[in-house]
Design an enzyme around this catalytic site. Structure first.
Site, PDB file in Angstrom:
ATOM      1  N   ARG A 195       0.815  -1.217   0.000  1.00  0.00           N
ATOM      2  CA  ARG A 195       0.000   0.000   0.000  1.00  0.00           C
ATOM      3  C   ARG A 195       0.847   1.264   0.000  1.00  0.00           C
ATOM      4  NH1 ARG A 195      -4.717  -2.279   4.001  1.00  0.00           N
ATOM      5  NH2 ARG A 195      -6.065  -2.996   2.325  1.00  0.00           N
ATOM      6  N   LYS A 245     -16.195 -16.397   3.966  1.00  0.00           N
ATOM      7  CA  LYS A 245     -17.611 -16.268   4.304  1.00  0.00           C
ATOM      8  C   LYS A 245     -18.495 -15.932   3.111  1.00  0.00           C
ATOM      9  CE  LYS A 245     -18.779 -14.125   8.158  1.00  0.00           C
ATOM     10  NZ  LYS A 245     -18.771 -12.919   8.998  1.00  0.00           N
ATOM     11  N   GLY A 256      -7.959  -8.434   0.028  1.00  0.00           N
ATOM     12  CA  GLY A 256      -6.667  -8.411   0.718  1.00  0.00           C
ATOM     13  C   GLY A 256      -6.005  -9.769   0.745  1.00  0.00           C
ATOM     14  N   GLY A 263     -12.545  -4.211   0.283  1.00  0.00           N
ATOM     15  CA  GLY A 263     -13.902  -3.795   0.649  1.00  0.00           C
ATOM     16  C   GLY A 263     -14.490  -2.820  -0.345  1.00  0.00           C
TER      17      GLY A 263
HETATM   18  P1  ADP Z   1     -10.281 -11.701   0.519  1.00  0.00           P
HETATM   19  O1  ADP Z   1      -9.546 -10.962   1.618  1.00  0.00           O
HETATM   20  O2  ADP Z   1      -9.427 -11.976  -0.662  1.00  0.00           O
HETATM   21  O3  ADP Z   1     -11.583 -11.033   0.179  1.00  0.00           O
HETATM   22  P2  ADP Z   1     -11.521 -13.472   2.414  1.00  0.00           P
HETATM   23  O4  ADP Z   1     -11.107 -12.560   3.523  1.00  0.00           O
HETATM   24  O5  ADP Z   1     -12.962 -13.549   2.088  1.00  0.00           O
HETATM   25  O6  ADP Z   1     -10.673 -13.149   1.106  1.00  0.00           O
HETATM   26  O7  ADP Z   1     -11.096 -14.976   2.776  1.00  0.00           O
HETATM   27  C1  ADP Z   1      -9.748 -15.346   2.947  1.00  0.00           C
HETATM   28  C2  ADP Z   1      -9.638 -16.503   3.892  1.00  0.00           C
HETATM   29  O8  ADP Z   1     -10.478 -17.562   3.522  1.00  0.00           O
HETATM   30  C3  ADP Z   1      -8.245 -17.068   3.921  1.00  0.00           C
HETATM   31  O9  ADP Z   1      -7.637 -16.755   5.141  1.00  0.00           O
HETATM   32  C4  ADP Z   1      -8.439 -18.571   3.728  1.00  0.00           C
HETATM   33  O10 ADP Z   1      -7.666 -19.353   4.602  1.00  0.00           O
HETATM   34  C5  ADP Z   1      -9.910 -18.739   4.035  1.00  0.00           C
HETATM   35  N1  ADP Z   1     -10.459 -19.936   3.416  1.00  0.00           N
HETATM   36  C6  ADP Z   1     -10.426 -20.296   2.124  1.00  0.00           C
HETATM   37  N2  ADP Z   1     -10.976 -21.508   1.939  1.00  0.00           N
HETATM   38  C7  ADP Z   1     -11.373 -21.944   3.151  1.00  0.00           C
HETATM   39  C8  ADP Z   1     -11.993 -23.141   3.618  1.00  0.00           C
HETATM   40  N3  ADP Z   1     -12.318 -24.128   2.787  1.00  0.00           N
HETATM   41  N4  ADP Z   1     -12.252 -23.235   4.935  1.00  0.00           N
HETATM   42  C9  ADP Z   1     -11.915 -22.243   5.765  1.00  0.00           C
HETATM   43  N5  ADP Z   1     -11.322 -21.098   5.394  1.00  0.00           N
HETATM   44  C10 ADP Z   1     -11.054 -20.952   4.092  1.00  0.00           C
HETATM   45 MG    MG Z   2      -9.896 -10.860   3.742  1.00  0.00          MG
END
Ligand code: ADP
Ligand code: MG
Length: 400
Positions: free
Chosen positions: A39, A204, A357, A381
């Site tokens: 960043r 999620k 992120g 976000g």
């Molecule tokens: P981003 O920051 O790219 O938007 P998220 O914050 O939504 O992504 O999710 C990232 C997290 O999701 C990672 O830390 C990863 O470990 C977790 N994750 C991915 N697949 C699974 C899974 N099958 N079960 C639990 N956690 C998961």
């Molecule tokens: Mg995230």
């Protein structure tokens, strides 16, 4: 949106820049260490441009989530050194945001000089929901400067004093980073080149429902992996063992599956899953069919056949948006699905955007060349809210 070129001759002018310098810090040693300076690097071109134009540049930013009062561990001080290295010029630092130190620091600036003010969120007015309280702080910030440049893309979806209110008080423009991000997001929402594929993962499903909802009307294919996929698999009637599941979203997800069918949008789900006995790199694990997840295991990645399937669905895409890792990439045994998607984006000849992120971190930690992607967004976000079709206050105020 106005650019900084529309602000006139900047020589002699005090230019307040809202940047996103919210980097992760490791506090375990004697001095804090920045563990990912992405960043800061992304903020440099705009600051440099304003300095070259002869402005007296005042950088404001936040770090972490202090609760409206100073807290040493959230000081921006460690970031100042890195910014100075990257800019190749000295950077002054004020130990408060709008107090005596800030005033004196700004007063001492010469044309082409730059200062960083202490963490915005040491002031309750920055994030206050009360417009009057925010306004008081925005007045103080505005009094330090002649013009305002909004460049913190990671916060443009926030109605905060340094993002929203200050723009109403000073002649304003969008910085280069915000301009680029918005341009990219428009490519994903306004007449995207087709086929348009969206890959969603992460932990999620409820975080990303809005995006699915809005993109169902725009994308040709939506590929789903990560922790959120189990709510989809369950909605299809499969058992998901001990995997992540958001029971309360099943109905919504079912609705999406139906709507996708009506709209002719292809929803691509994994055909196999890497299922483990526990959430650990050492746990017994192996690939199983997506409808055969054992009751005592949890899915931590999409399986190898799914990696191949997803890659084939991305190969001919002209536009790809990817948000959310396909598995728990932080643990080596569950990183292959994420690696397969990243590789497919690189191999394809479409325009690929990585948002989020953790997704951006995954690309870096798995050793991919960031330059190989069309764009890696600095604001998870903010980009998600844009793709949800929401109005981002920090953008709307720049367009007004
Ligand atoms: P981003 O920051 O790219 O938007 P998220 O914050 O939504 O992504 O999710 C990232 C997290 O999701 C990672 O830390 C990863 O470990 C977790 N994750 C991915 N697949 C699974 C899974 N099958 N079960 C639990 N956690 C998961
Ligand atoms: Mg995230």
């Amino acid at each position: 949106m106005k650019t900084s070129d529309d602000l006139g001759d900047l020589r002699g002018k005090r230019v307040l820049v809202r940047s996103d310098l919210n980097v992760p810090l490791d506090h375990s040693g004697e001095t804090p260490v920045i563990t990912d300076d992405g960043r800061v690097r992304a903020s440099v071109p705009t600051i440099k441009k304003l300095l070259d134009a002869g402005g007296r540049v005042i950088v404001v930013a936040h770090l972490g989530r202090p609760k409206g009062t100073p807290e040493a561990k959230y000081s921006l001080q460690p970031v100042v050194g890195r910014l100075s290295e990257l800019l190749g010029v000295p950077v002054a630092f004020a130990t408060d945001t709008v107090g005596e130190s800030a005033k004196a620091t700004v007063e001492a600036l010469e044309d082409g000089g730059v200062a960083v003010l202490e963490n915005l969120r040491f002031n309750a007015g920055e994030t206050s929901k009360d417009e009057a309280e925010r306004g008081v702080f925005a007045d103080q910030l505005a009094s330090l400067a002649d013009v305002f440049v909004s460049d913190g893309f990671g916060v443009v979806h926030r109605k905060q004093a340094s993002v929203y209110d200050v723009a109403q008080r000073l002649p304003h423009a969008a910085g280069g980073l915000v301009l680029t991000e918005v341009e990219v997001l428009k490519k994903l929402t306004v007449e995207p080149e087709r086929p348009y594929a969206v890959v969603l993962g992460g932990s999620k499903v409820s975080d990303k429902l809005g995006v699915i909802d809005n993109l169902l009307g725009k994308a040709d294919r939506i590929l789903i992996g990560g922790g959120m996929v189990f709510t989809f698999l369950k909605a299809k009637g499969y058992e998901v063992g001990k995997s992540l599941l958001e029971e309360d979203q099943l109905e919504t997800v079912n609705g999406y599956l139906k709507r996708a069918e009506e709209l002719g949008v292809e929803i691509v789900l994994p055909v196999d899953i890497v299922a483990a006995e526990a959430f650990s790199a050492e746990a017994e694990h192996g690939a199983v069919a997506a409808d055969q997840i054992p009751a005592d295991r949890l899915g931590l990645d999409i399986g190898p056949e799914s990696g191949t399937l997803f890659a084939s669905k991305l190969a001919d895409a002209k536009t790809v948006f990817w948000n959310g890792p396909m598995g728990v990439f932080e643990l080596a045994p569950y990183s292959d699905g994420t690696r397969a998607v990243a590789q497919a984006l690189i191999d394809g000849d479409g325009f690929s955007v990585v948002g989020g992120g953790d997704s951006a971190a995954a690309v870096r930690t798995l050793g991919f060349d960031e330059q190989a992607f069309g764009h890696i967004s600095t604001g998870g976000g903010a980009s998600l809210e844009f793709l949800e079709g929401k109005t981002l206050p920090g953008i709307a105020v720049l367009e007004s």
